[in-house]
Design an enzyme around this catalytic site. Structure first.
Site, PDB file in Angstrom:
ATOM      1  N   LYS A  60     -75.825 -82.736 -13.225  1.00  0.00           N
ATOM      2  CA  LYS A  60     -74.914 -83.636 -12.619  1.00  0.00           C
ATOM      3  C   LYS A  60     -75.208 -84.352 -11.594  1.00  0.00           C
ATOM      4  CE  LYS A  60     -70.587 -81.752 -14.905  1.00  0.00           C
ATOM      5  NZ  LYS A  60     -69.191 -81.139 -14.602  1.00  0.00           N
ATOM      6  N   LYS A  67     -96.978 -71.076 -16.494  1.00  0.00           N
ATOM      7  CA  LYS A  67     -96.644 -71.244 -15.074  1.00  0.00           C
ATOM      8  C   LYS A  67     -97.811 -71.293 -14.110  1.00  0.00           C
ATOM      9  CE  LYS A  67     -91.555 -70.275 -15.481  1.00  0.00           C
ATOM     10  NZ  LYS A  67     -91.006 -71.457 -15.591  1.00  0.00           N
ATOM     11  N   GLY A 126     -83.243 -66.805 -13.903  1.00  0.00           N
ATOM     12  CA  GLY A 126     -83.256 -65.257 -14.020  1.00  0.00           C
ATOM     13  C   GLY A 126     -81.704 -64.810 -13.643  1.00  0.00           C
ATOM     14  N   GLY A 146     -84.971 -68.939 -20.470  1.00  0.00           N
ATOM     15  CA  GLY A 146     -86.119 -68.204 -19.594  1.00  0.00           C
ATOM     16  C   GLY A 146     -85.973 -66.611 -20.107  1.00  0.00           C
ATOM     17  N   SER A 147     -84.733 -65.946 -19.215  1.00  0.00           N
ATOM     18  CA  SER A 147     -84.525 -64.518 -19.337  1.00  0.00           C
ATOM     19  C   SER A 147     -83.637 -64.363 -20.716  1.00  0.00           C
ATOM     20  CB  SER A 147     -83.925 -64.007 -18.104  1.00  0.00           C
ATOM     21  OG  SER A 147     -85.088 -64.442 -17.161  1.00  0.00           O
ATOM     22  N   GLY A 181     -80.701 -70.396 -16.319  1.00  0.00           N
ATOM     23  CA  GLY A 181     -79.693 -69.546 -16.612  1.00  0.00           C
ATOM     24  C   GLY A 181     -78.942 -69.743 -17.744  1.00  0.00           C
ATOM     25  N   ASP A 211     -89.527 -68.616 -22.995  1.00  0.00           N
ATOM     26  CA  ASP A 211     -90.074 -67.645 -21.909  1.00  0.00           C
ATOM     27  C   ASP A 211     -90.532 -66.566 -22.678  1.00  0.00           C
ATOM     28  OD1 ASP A 211     -89.825 -69.546 -20.148  1.00  0.00           O
ATOM     29  OD2 ASP A 211     -88.766 -68.095 -18.603  1.00  0.00           O
TER      30      ASP A 211
END
Lengths: 335, 198
Positions: free
Chosen positions: A200, A116, A188, A274-275, A253, A59
């Site tokens: 899973k 996005k 995030g 992402g972050s 995450g 990102d």
């Protein structure tokens, strides 16, 4: 539409046909053979996504970050207005990124550029396709405009990726035309727990379907598809294949090389970060380390080498999932 | 049994491994220098050439692969693999790139020559020594120039953009800008396997 508009259209069409004929003739004059070119058919969409495997899509919010991602060995970038962590902090409505920023990123790097759009926002998707984005993420990170329906992705030439929490959700998105799936995780948060849970769930359902196929119990496959509201053909295909019928990435995450390697062990074909990178204090090293750990996840020595390239002291802080209120969860958007 | 190495750092190496297995050839996953021992040929698959290039450098695979080529072991580079094999690389938008490459073939390639992903396409074309094949061009590079002992063995005629080199051969090194593994085009693999010295 007025009648004169049709004249203009026909004139353009006429010009187009003549220019194509001229081109064809000039190729023939040079001794070449004229063959049909079929652009953006499903096979090249799935094929394009297949090239991402074993890689990291990062990102970014501007061209500087995109440059860092490319230099670190990312297989692609995802352009956002705000990183998922900042979306969470800012609140309000999150929309697709500034088109001018996306265009600037497209001009500055050589790797594929994704962006996005909001769930169900067909027009944002059309705009992104029009400016030439390589992949569209119909994402729960942005504020959905249609809680009930996703975009009909078969209508587009550009490939789409969608989030999923379990196999039925993934198969429904594939049925709508998604060329790629990713776990939703909880974006995030810097907490990979939800991504692990979702991956899973997907793997266990696939193992169950595979078992039905091996034992020849097609009735159970049929019952599974009916119970879970997925097309029988896709459930059967999954049971034959023993994996998701399209490329499946982990997302939500991931913050360290070890997180990335963990998700690869759980069966991801690659990871979205992402972050995790640009909310840390060591983005260059961290990006490079996550790329290395994703490719060499099954080689512990290399993952150690990757993990030592980053320091936990400067990792993104992260959010404890238990402190989030139910309405703050992004993963429940679009089922 | 013939053993073909598939460079498995990033990209669609799985598709190559699956098709080789189907053809009765033993695929060997190549991630480290030690894996290169005892292989009869090497495939460098498609993916992102910048990613594969930087991983090749991080794992110090550059010199061993060059030595493999010097020893006459056939190498096939597909799409990103072809980019890595080229001596000179230009990007359509960004211009000349300084990205890591093996530089084993006397040729110039243009990255993303046909445009972005929405311009990726399927077509059919004739490859010298292989025959007519279905070809998937995915954000594909084009071979625009060869010199020395390298020569073009296939062209693609694009109605809008014109005629570009789609495959080139230099001794026992083969560069292809389209994806035979996506269309299960076994003819291309048979051609590559025939380059192995008995």
């Amino acid at each position: 539409m007025k009648l004169v508009n049709s004249y203009e259209f026909l004139e353009k069409l006429n010009n187009l046909i003549y220019s194509l004929l001229e081109l064809r003739d000039s190729i023939r004059d040079e001794g070449g053979e004229v063959i049909p070119i079929r652009e953006a058919v499903p096979l090249v969409r799935y094929g394009f996504i297949s090239m991402f495997k074993g890689g990291v899509i990062m990102d970014v919010t501007n061209e500087e970050q995109a440059g860092i991602a490319e230099d670190a060995g990312a297989v692609g970038v995802m352009v956002l207005d705000k990183l998922p962590y900042d979306v969470r902090m800012a609140g309000g409505v999150a929309r697709t990124a500034d088109l001018n920023v996306i265009l600037k990123v497209m001009e500055s790097i050589t790797i594929p550029v994704s962006a996005k759009c909001r769930i169900g926002h067909t027009e944002e998707a059309r705009l992104l396709e029009r400016i030439g984005v390589d992949l569209i993420d119909e994402s729960e990170v942005l504020t959905p405009v249609d809680e009930k329906n996703h975009i009909s992705k078969w209508d587009f030439k550009v490939p789409f990726v969608n989030g999923a929490r379990d196999l039925p959700e993934a198969l429904r998105r594939i049925c709508e035309g998604a060329s790629m799936i990713r776990t939703k995780g909880e974006p995030g948060t810097g907490n990979v727990a939800e991504a692990v849970r979702h991956m899973k769930f997907v793997s266990r359902d696939i193992a169950t379907l595979r078992g039905y196929f091996i034992s020849g119990d097609y009735e159970a496959v049929w019952y599974y598809s009916k119970e879970n509201k997925v097309p029988y053909e896709l459930a059967l295909l999954t049971s034959k294949l023993g994996r998701l019928p399209v490329v499946n990435f982990a997302a939500g995450g991931i913050a360290t090389p070890a997180d990335a390697a963990l998700m690869m062990w759980l069966g991801s074909d690659g990871v979205f970060v992402g972050s995790g990178i640009f909310k840390s204090q060591d983005p260059e090293n961290r990006a490079r380390a996550i790329v290395l750990a994703t490719s060499f996840y099954d080689d512990p020595e290399t993952v150690v080498e990757a993990q030592r390239m980053v320091s936990e002291k400067v990792a993104m802080m992260g959010i404890d999932l238990r402190t989030l209120k139910p309405e703050q969860l992004m993963q429940v958007r679009g089922g | 049994m013939v053993r073909i190495g598939v460079l498995s750092l990033q990209g669609d190496f799985l598709e190559h491994i699956e098709i080789l297995r189907e053809m009765g050839v033993e695929p060997v996953v190549i991630k480290n220098v030690a894996d290169l021992k005892g292989i009869d040929g090497l495939i460098i698959p498609g993916g992102e050439s910048t990613t594969i290039g930087s991983l090749v450098m991080m794992r110090r695979l550059e010199r061993p692969i060059k030595e493999l080529a010097d020893s006459g072991t056939p190498i096939m580079g597909v799409c990103a693999g072809a980019v890595l094999l080229a001596k000179k690389v230009i990007d359509r938008v960004v211009g000349e790139t300084s990205q890591v490459r093996l530089g084993l073939m006397d040729m110039t390639v243009i990255r993303n020559a046909f445009g972005r992903q929405v311009n990726s396409f399927m077509t059919e074309l004739e490859v010298e020594g292989v025959g007519r094949v279905r070809a998937a061009f995915i954000r594909a590079p084009a071979i625009v120039e060869t010199w020395g002992s390298a020569r073009m063995i296939a062209y693609v005629n694009h109605l809008r953009l014109g005629r570009f080199g789609a495959a080139a051969l230099q001794d026992s090194i083969l560069a292809i800008s389209f994806h035979p593994e996506i269309t299960s085009e076994r003819k291309v693999y048979n051609f590559f396997l025939s380059m192995i010295k008995k």
